[in-house]
Design an enzyme around this catalytic site. Structure first.
Site, PDB file in Angstrom:
ATOM      1  N   HIS A 146      -6.180  -7.490   0.302  1.00 40.12           N
ATOM      2  CA  HIS A 146      -6.447  -6.087  -0.058  1.00 40.12           C
ATOM      3  C   HIS A 146      -5.771  -5.722  -1.373  1.00 40.12           C
ATOM      4  O   HIS A 146      -4.701  -6.239  -1.698  1.00 40.12           O
ATOM      5  CB  HIS A 146      -5.961  -5.163   1.061  1.00 40.12           C
ATOM      6  CG  HIS A 146      -6.545  -5.519   2.389  1.00 40.12           C
ATOM      7  ND1 HIS A 146      -5.879  -6.311   3.306  1.00 40.12           N
ATOM      8  CD2 HIS A 146      -7.753  -5.242   2.930  1.00 40.12           C
ATOM      9  CE1 HIS A 146      -6.653  -6.484   4.369  1.00 40.12           C
ATOM     10  NE2 HIS A 146      -7.799  -5.852   4.167  1.00 40.12           N
TER      11      HIS A 146
ATOM     12  N   HIS B  78       0.822  -1.228   0.000  1.00 44.07           N
ATOM     13  CA  HIS B  78       0.000   0.000   0.000  1.00 44.07           C
ATOM     14  C   HIS B  78       0.854   1.275   0.000  1.00 44.07           C
ATOM     15  O   HIS B  78       0.327   2.361  -0.228  1.00 44.07           O
ATOM     16  CB  HIS B  78      -0.897   0.063   1.237  1.00 44.07           C
ATOM     17  CG  HIS B  78      -1.931  -1.016   1.311  1.00 44.07           C
ATOM     18  ND1 HIS B  78      -2.897  -1.182   0.354  1.00 44.07           N
ATOM     19  CD2 HIS B  78      -2.147  -1.994   2.234  1.00 44.07           C
ATOM     20  CE1 HIS B  78      -3.668  -2.223   0.683  1.00 44.07           C
ATOM     21  NE2 HIS B  78      -3.235  -2.727   1.820  1.00 44.07           N
TER      22      HIS B  78
HETATM   23 ZN   LIG Z   1      -3.896  -7.070   3.377  1.00 47.22          ZN
END
Ligand SMILES: [Zn+2]
Length: 367
Positions: free
Chosen positions: A181, A141
């Site tokens: 994610h 991320h």
């Molecule tokens: Zn994750």
């Protein structure tokens, strides 16, 4: 660049005891809780030792590469790197909801980048055939200017830029991101890059602000090389493995020289963050299939880099499952995974896969 090594081991495991000690969440419950903590790694290493993995003749234990601070600059701005360093030297703090910094965060996050670099270098050099970096904090991320979603530095992006810059490695690379994610950081770094294909299977979770929609296909030279397979909460093992229906024909056509797996285990059924229902055998099967595919297209050059995965009970089995697959050994899942999980979203996953294939057909003739 290509060194002929004295010992050819099959699998390199890159880790360091510091990952199991440092960057410990600063406050106890209930004011702040993070599932991203040192026990993720310490439990895994203890378990791998118990399983005699490091004594296996086909396993080579490797240290993270000790990189200069300037190497971080390949993926992050001076200002951002200095911020993390400064906050660490002041004793730490909370950057946002999920991102904490402690006094040793800069040290360990830099070491995580060095771990990802080592994992990739060791397969480029031929020192090992495959590698697995057991590192933290995760990275997928993290953005050029910003920490995000438990990630400080973008370990994989930084490692790719490192081998390009320091080793003049200009080959094509595929990233397969299996974290629960969407790896928005990784997607942004390579969105226009024709030589890095980014594929992500992830739970769709728009409430958290994650995107990762199917029609985000990349831009300019990178068009068709950003591939998102969003899946509903509740997928089971066979739903997850449908990713190969997309990945296999595309990688056979793209023909990368190396495949990097952003290895998150938060689709595991007991994960406290993810809402999926995978068991460790899914990761075993995934690694087996991918090993076979990589042997066909890139001499088996395959690097697994740990991202998320927060079930302290389950993480060690998921990691072992991948190691066993890469070693061509059998893997026996723990008995507690032998439960029946409801399979209710398979039709939806099929529909999403079919739509995705349709969207990608203009860019890939093998689909
Ligand atoms: Zn994750």
């Amino acid at each position: 660049m290509m060194n002929i090594m004295k010992h050819k081991s099959k699998l390199g495991i890159v880790t360091d005891g510091a990952f199991g000690l440092m960057h410990d969440p600063p406050y106890s419950k209930p004011s702040f809780i993070s599932f991203e903590n040192p026990s993720r790694i310490s439990h895994v290493i203890t378990y791998l030792k118990k399983q005699n993995i490091f004594e296996n003749g086909n396993v080579l234990r490797l240290e993270p590469l000790d990189i200069n601070e300037s190497a971080l600059n390949l993926a992050h701005s001076h200002y951002y790197i200095d911020s993390i360093k400064r906050i660490s030297s002041l004793g730490g703090g909370l950057l946002e909801d999920e991102v904490f910094v402690t006094e040793d965060t800069f040290t360990i996050a830099k070491m995580a980048v060095g771990g990802a670099i080592q994992a990739i270098l060791s397969i480029i050099s031929g020192e090992v055939n495959q590698s697995f970096a057991l590192i933290r904090p995760p990275g997928h991320h993290a953005l050029r200017e910003k920490a995000s979603g438990l990630c400080i530095f973008n370990n994989i992006a930084n490692a790719i830029y490192y081998v390009r810059d320091y080793m003049n490695y200009q080959e094509k690379i595929a990233i397969i991101d299996i974290d629960d994610h969407f790896g928005d950081g990784l997607a942004r770094y390579f969105y226009e890059d024709p030589n890095v294909l980014y594929f992500s299977i992830h739970e769709y979770d728009f409430e958290m602000g994650d995107v990762g929609l199917m029609d985000e296909l990349g831009a300019s030279e990178g068009l068709g090389k950003n591939i998102n397979f969003p899946v509903p909460p509740g997928i089971v093992n066979q739903d997850f493995l449908k990713l190969f229906d997309v990945v296999k024909p595309i990688l056979q056509e793209f023909r990368p020289s190396m495949i990097i797996v952003a290895t998150g285990f938060d689709m595991y059924f007991a994960d406290p963050i993810g809402n999926c229902q995978l068991t460790s055998i899914a990761y075993y099967q995934f690694a087996k299939n991918l090993l076979k595919l990589s042997e066909d297209i890139c001499d088996g050059k395959l690097a697994f880099i740990l991202e998320g995965g927060y079930s302290i009970i389950g993480l060690k089995y998921c990691v072992l499952a991948i190691i066993k697959a890469l070693l061509n050994e059998t893997y026996n899942p723990p008995e507690f995974e032998n439960i029946s999980l409801p399979n209710v979203v398979s039709n939806e996953v099929d529909k999403i896969r079919n739509t995705l294939i349709k969207l990608l057909t203009p860019y890939w003739r093998n689909l």
